[in-house]
Design an enzyme around this catalytic site. Structure first.
Site, PDB file in Angstrom:
ATOM      1  N   PHE A 130       0.887  -1.534  -0.321  1.00 17.21           N
ATOM      2  CA  PHE A 130       0.278   0.199  -0.096  1.00 17.21           C
ATOM      3  C   PHE A 130       0.864   1.447  -0.150  1.00 17.21           C
ATOM      4  O   PHE A 130       2.196   1.269   0.469  1.00 17.21           O
ATOM      5  CB  PHE A 130      -0.857   0.080   1.352  1.00 17.21           C
ATOM      6  CG  PHE A 130      -2.157  -1.133   1.208  1.00 17.21           C
ATOM      7  CD1 PHE A 130      -2.590  -1.558  -0.042  1.00 17.21           C
ATOM      8  CD2 PHE A 130      -2.643  -1.727   2.342  1.00 17.21           C
ATOM      9  CE1 PHE A 130      -3.544  -2.677   0.216  1.00 17.21           C
ATOM     10  CE2 PHE A 130      -3.017  -3.017   2.596  1.00 17.21           C
ATOM     11  CZ  PHE A 130      -3.623  -3.026   1.088  1.00 17.21           C
ATOM     12  N   ASN A 131      -0.047   2.288  -0.358  1.00 15.65           N
ATOM     13  CA  ASN A 131       1.334   3.586  -0.312  1.00 15.65           C
ATOM     14  C   ASN A 131       1.810   3.599   0.864  1.00 15.65           C
ATOM     15  O   ASN A 131       2.926   4.920   0.972  1.00 15.65           O
ATOM     16  CB  ASN A 131       0.142   4.635  -0.614  1.00 15.65           C
ATOM     17  CG  ASN A 131       0.076   4.774  -2.700  1.00 15.65           C
ATOM     18  OD1 ASN A 131      -0.186   3.911  -2.721  1.00 15.65           O
ATOM     19  ND2 ASN A 131      -0.659   5.666  -3.005  1.00 15.65           N
ATOM     20  N   GLU A 132       1.057   3.512   1.942  1.00 15.36           N
ATOM     21  CA  GLU A 132       1.109   3.378   3.482  1.00 15.36           C
ATOM     22  C   GLU A 132       0.608   2.725   4.401  1.00 15.36           C
ATOM     23  O   GLU A 132       0.216   1.481   4.452  1.00 15.36           O
ATOM     24  CB  GLU A 132       0.761   5.131   4.148  1.00 15.36           C
ATOM     25  CG  GLU A 132       2.214   6.044   3.823  1.00 15.36           C
ATOM     26  CD  GLU A 132       1.781   6.625   2.190  1.00 15.36           C
ATOM     27  OE1 GLU A 132       1.862   7.013   1.693  1.00 15.36           O
ATOM     28  OE2 GLU A 132       0.210   6.872   2.398  1.00 15.36           O
ATOM     29  N   THR A 133       1.854   1.784   5.077  1.00 17.26           N
ATOM     30  CA  THR A 133       1.403   0.752   6.402  1.00 17.26           C
ATOM     31  C   THR A 133       2.109   1.656   7.128  1.00 17.26           C
ATOM     32  O   THR A 133       2.983   2.576   7.778  1.00 17.26           O
ATOM     33  CB  THR A 133       2.405   0.060   6.365  1.00 17.26           C
ATOM     34  OG1 THR A 133       2.008  -0.943   4.716  1.00 17.26           O
ATOM     35  CG2 THR A 133       1.992  -1.202   7.635  1.00 17.26           C
ATOM     36  N   HIS A 156      -4.128   9.383   5.665  1.00 15.21           N
ATOM     37  CA  HIS A 156      -5.146   8.692   5.953  1.00 15.21           C
ATOM     38  C   HIS A 156      -4.366   6.940   6.669  1.00 15.21           C
ATOM     39  O   HIS A 156      -5.569   6.705   7.503  1.00 15.21           O
ATOM     40  CB  HIS A 156      -5.234   8.321   3.801  1.00 15.21           C
ATOM     41  CG  HIS A 156      -4.306   7.211   3.705  1.00 15.21           C
ATOM     42  ND1 HIS A 156      -3.349   7.972   3.131  1.00 15.21           N
ATOM     43  CD2 HIS A 156      -4.377   5.962   3.745  1.00 15.21           C
ATOM     44  CE1 HIS A 156      -2.682   6.759   2.427  1.00 15.21           C
ATOM     45  NE2 HIS A 156      -3.480   5.441   3.318  1.00 15.21           N
TER      46      HIS A 156
END
EC number: 5.1.-.-
Length: 295
Positions: free
Chosen positions: A45-48, A75
């Site tokens: 994902f774009n961020e974890t 987010h």
């Protein structure tokens, strides 16, 4: 190898597959930064996000893209707070604080009219800096022409925790034509080569929204596009206040993600203070699934 449990949430939507995905690792005890980076890369994902104990706030949250750690992610914060609150892992009160690499930030929790949880997050103090690069090269990096850029509004770098380049676009139809060349961004963004790129316009699909946007990642992050971007939406509020409408208080809705099958909404509040403006973003989240990665 270790098996790590990851929870997949989507933020800025209560409808599965319409928000911005984030991975949350709730049991991160004993993980090193190298482990966290490997997990973020595996998750994809774009961020974890990795919530951790804090001596300075109610919780410390670390954010990793597949390529590197970042100071703050809107987010993923929404998703993490939603996860912790619904699992009873946060103090039983409406206001808490989080420790991030962008500072200690307050979070306010409330129940919306539809009984869903609404999370309001104060952003770091907004910063806007001039862009001195080529507007024509910038447009070309998005598969646009310079005439697609708004002539009366400036292209500037902005941050409420993470730097992005804010690019005002004249017409909504240009967003469907965008094809980002992310690898070319650092050459153009010479002042901040690791910044992301955030084109936006004042035309919207939803008549209740104030701005429409897309968000293209820095090539160093390991991703291409972010569906619904909290921190960038926050600094859009600061931009709107400075260059479009300098009211003492603004309530704005930013829409994002339509071009890639998402339908996110972020509420942005801008409040004038003595020598600056305070930026808050509000949203919600939904649990999608649980899965495991091995490192």
């Amino acid at each position: 190898m270790r098996s790590i449990k990851v929870e997949h949430y989507e933020a800025f939507s209560t409808v599965p597959s319409k928000g911005n995905p984030a991975g949350i690792v709730l049991d991160g005890k004993g993980l090193t930064d190298s482990d966290r980076q490997k997990i973020a890369k595996e998750v994809g994902f774009n961020e974890t996000a990795f919530p951790l104990p804090s001596e300075r706030a109610d919780v410390n949250i670390r954010f990793f893209t597949p390529g590197h750690e970042i100071n703050l992610c809107g987010h993923a914060t929404m998703a993490t707070i939603y996860a912790l609150k619904t699992k009873g892992l946060l103090p039983d009160r409406d206001e808490i604080t989080i420790e991030t690499k962008a500072g200690i930030l307050p979070i306010r929790l409330s129940i919306d009219v539809d009984r869903s949880m609404m999370i309001t997050m104060k952003q770091a103090a907004p910063q806007l800096r001039a862009f001195s690069g080529s507007r024509s090269e910038l447009a070309a990096s998005l598969a646009l022409e310079e005439k697609d850029l708004h002539e009366e509004l400036p292209v500037v770098y902005g941050s409420t925790g993470t730097w992005t380049l804010l690019i005002p676009i004249k017409k909504l139809d240009a967003f469907k034509r965008m094809q980002p060349n992310n690898q070319h961004f650092p050459h153009i963004l010479q002042e901040m080569p690791r910044a992301s790129v955030h084109p936006f316009c004042l035309e919207t699909y939803d008549q209740e929204a104030d701005m429409h946007a897309r968000h293209f990642s820095s090539p160093y992050s390991g991703t291409v596009e972010d569906p619904v971007t909290g921190t960038a939406s926050g600094v859009m509020g600061a931009y709107y206040h400075k260059y479009i409408e300098s009211s003492p208080s603004l309530q704005l809705i930013v829409e994002q993600g339509h071009e890639i099958g998402k339908d996110g909404r972020i509420a942005v509040t801008v409040t004038e203070q003595t020598d600056d403006v305070m930026i808050e973003i509000s949203g919600n989240a939904v649990l999608i699934r649980e899965f495991e990665v091995r490192i």
